[in-house]
Design a protein around this motif. Sequence first.
Motif, PDB file in Angstrom:
ATOM      1  N   THR A 250      42.345  30.928  36.343  1.00  0.00           N
ATOM      2  CA  THR A 250      43.210  31.386  37.150  1.00  0.00           C
ATOM      3  C   THR A 250      44.426  30.746  37.372  1.00  0.00           C
ATOM      4  N   LEU A 251      44.084  29.333  37.822  1.00  0.00           N
ATOM      5  CA  LEU A 251      45.224  28.257  37.741  1.00  0.00           C
ATOM      6  C   LEU A 251      46.077  28.418  36.747  1.00  0.00           C
ATOM      7  N   GLY A 252      45.673  28.478  35.583  1.00  0.00           N
ATOM      8  CA  GLY A 252      46.501  28.599  34.531  1.00  0.00           C
ATOM      9  C   GLY A 252      47.383  29.562  34.237  1.00  0.00           C
ATOM     10  N   LEU A 253      46.718  31.086  34.713  1.00  0.00           N
ATOM     11  CA  LEU A 253      47.428  32.307  34.635  1.00  0.00           C
ATOM     12  C   LEU A 253      48.486  32.305  35.757  1.00  0.00           C
ATOM     13  N   ALA A 254      48.297  31.723  36.942  1.00  0.00           N
ATOM     14  CA  ALA A 254      49.162  31.511  38.007  1.00  0.00           C
ATOM     15  C   ALA A 254      50.366  30.867  37.623  1.00  0.00           C
ATOM     16  N   ARG A 329      47.812  36.656  44.282  1.00  0.00           N
ATOM     17  CA  ARG A 329      48.979  36.618  44.982  1.00  0.00           C
ATOM     18  C   ARG A 329      50.113  36.368  44.009  1.00  0.00           C
ATOM     19  N   VAL A 330      50.062  35.099  43.411  1.00  0.00           N
ATOM     20  CA  VAL A 330      50.918  34.564  42.617  1.00  0.00           C
ATOM     21  C   VAL A 330      51.559  35.359  41.469  1.00  0.00           C
ATOM     22  N   THR A 331      50.567  35.842  40.657  1.00  0.00           N
ATOM     23  CA  THR A 331      50.946  36.695  39.658  1.00  0.00           C
ATOM     24  C   THR A 331      51.439  37.969  40.077  1.00  0.00           C
ATOM     25  N   ASN A 332      50.971  38.219  41.006  1.00  0.00           N
ATOM     26  CA  ASN A 332      51.542  39.634  41.529  1.00  0.00           C
ATOM     27  C   ASN A 332      53.049  39.441  42.075  1.00  0.00           C
ATOM     28  N   GLN A 333      53.255  38.287  42.684  1.00  0.00           N
ATOM     29  CA  GLN A 333      54.677  37.845  43.205  1.00  0.00           C
ATOM     30  C   GLN A 333      55.562  37.879  41.685  1.00  0.00           C
ATOM     31  N   TYR A 347      56.564  42.645  28.765  1.00  0.00           N
ATOM     32  CA  TYR A 347      56.630  41.139  29.493  1.00  0.00           C
ATOM     33  C   TYR A 347      55.276  40.574  29.570  1.00  0.00           C
ATOM     34  N   PRO A 348      54.957  39.078  29.279  1.00  0.00           N
ATOM     35  CA  PRO A 348      53.428  38.727  29.691  1.00  0.00           C
ATOM     36  C   PRO A 348      52.992  38.897  30.922  1.00  0.00           C
ATOM     37  N   VAL A 349      53.940  38.970  31.871  1.00  0.00           N
ATOM     38  CA  VAL A 349      53.492  38.848  33.412  1.00  0.00           C
ATOM     39  C   VAL A 349      52.399  39.949  33.644  1.00  0.00           C
ATOM     40  N   GLU A 350      52.549  41.199  33.150  1.00  0.00           N
ATOM     41  CA  GLU A 350      51.549  41.976  33.432  1.00  0.00           C
ATOM     42  C   GLU A 350      50.116  41.936  32.970  1.00  0.00           C
ATOM     43  N   ARG A 351      50.108  41.307  31.691  1.00  0.00           N
ATOM     44  CA  ARG A 351      48.833  40.869  31.439  1.00  0.00           C
ATOM     45  C   ARG A 351      48.400  39.775  32.324  1.00  0.00           C
ATOM     46  N   MET A 352      48.954  38.813  32.822  1.00  0.00           N
ATOM     47  CA  MET A 352      48.556  37.748  33.679  1.00  0.00           C
ATOM     48  C   MET A 352      48.148  38.277  34.987  1.00  0.00           C
ATOM     49  N   VAL A 353      48.710  39.322  35.618  1.00  0.00           N
ATOM     50  CA  VAL A 353      48.439  40.013  36.767  1.00  0.00           C
ATOM     51  C   VAL A 353      46.650  40.413  36.518  1.00  0.00           C
ATOM     52  N   ARG A 354      46.664  41.394  35.371  1.00  0.00           N
ATOM     53  CA  ARG A 354      45.337  41.860  34.990  1.00  0.00           C
ATOM     54  C   ARG A 354      44.261  40.670  34.716  1.00  0.00           C
ATOM     55  N   GLY A 355      44.789  39.590  33.980  1.00  0.00           N
ATOM     56  CA  GLY A 355      43.797  38.461  33.702  1.00  0.00           C
ATOM     57  C   GLY A 355      43.179  37.932  35.082  1.00  0.00           C
TER      58      GLY A 355
END
Length: 384
Positions: A250-254, A329-333, A347-355
Amino acid sequence: MNQKLFNITDEQEMLVETIRDITEKEFKPNSSELEQSGEFPFHNMKILGDLGILGISIPEEYGGSDGTVMDAVLILEEIAKGCYITGMAVLGEIGVQSKAIVAYGSEEQKQKYLPGIAKGETILAICITESEVGSDAGNMKTNSTLEGNSYIVNGTKQLISRADVADLFLVFTRFEGEQGSQGVGCLLVEKGTPGLHVRQGYQTMGGEYLWEVEFDNCAVPIDNVLVRENGFKKLMTAFNTQRCLNASITLGLAEGAFNEALKYTKEREQFGRPVANFQGIQWMLSDMYVEIEASKSLLYRAAINAGKGFPDKIEASVAKLYTNEMAIRVTNQAMQLHGGYGYTKEYPVERMVRGARFGALGGGTSQIQKNLIGRHLLKTDKIF
Ligand SMILES: Cc1cc2nc3c(=O)[nH]c(=O)nc-3n(C[C@H](O)[C@H](O)[C@H](O)COP(=O)(O)OP(=O)(O)OC[C@H]3O[C@@H](n4cnc5c(N)ncnc54)[C@H](O)[C@@H]3O)c2cc1C
């Protein structure tokens, strides 16, 4: 950032560079497809197996590269920046499963299973959760009874990662119906053992599937007992590794989401200037950055203190709790900073929020970490 604070060695910096390079070139380009199909990333695992990465938690004498918990944290953090699915697959090989076999396995078990795990040829699943028993794992129903030279296992596990492709299952079971968590230990069950059935996969929000695994009078040789005496306690000690490694994904995703948001807000123009020029946006980026740095400190502390052993229970819980919640919090921001485009699959951010959502659920929920930390606090009158 100056990684020297954490005593990151030159070898670890090289390791991070290598993983970053492979993730960018090989894993990231296909990560969206992998997440849609939910398929196990065999191709990516072969690359990592050939490089010796999957043996990081295994001693050299069994074909591993004899690394530390910190090495494993750095590897998963880097992979998760580019591909959540590959990160989760690697977690299955270098996490609690292989660490438990190394720590508690018989010599015969280690020689039989560890070399294949190190090469990525033996895929592992861990079976703890049941339909009626999740957080309260010590209360599980699955039971094993000795008959001749075999344990006969009966029970059904739920939400099991990688069960469809696993070659070896670490199955948490109580023995001889002994009640309470002290009755719980673990058996190593090989794929193809009669009475072992994998069925009904559920696709998760992050993309991977979770499976039901049934043991119907499944006969497992007595030599395959991994832990029996003090089993639950030993397994939970090993599980502290999983808490740290779950957090590193989750750190990596953030971090991945932060990188995307930083790039996007510097490029995207509104009101005649890049949106990153607005102070409100800089404050959001600053808050995200500070939260990531705080998580890193907690997680790296737990990992470095663990060396090649198991992390401290409280350090691991604190790191897991904070990092998992921070990543939500951070992926949502980061999505917010992309505006409406952040909500699209372009955009990849959508899948980072889910992951990132998996962390606070899998491997012990945030509430369970708070329970553990709370119990620790009440043991003493003065912590600071
Ligand atoms: C991506 C993913 C992969 C997984 N992979 C595996 C796997 O490979 N193997 C495996 O065995 N399991 C796996 N799981 C299951 C996971 O370990 C469980 O979902 C988790 O332990 C929680 O159990 P539960 O879902 O039954 O929730 P429950 O325990 O039913 O909890 C429901 C809610 O109540 C809260 N709660 C429960 N007890 C307390 C309490 N005492 N105090 C306060 N709140 C409480 C929980 O925090 C949660 O919010 C996976 C889960 C996910 C999401």
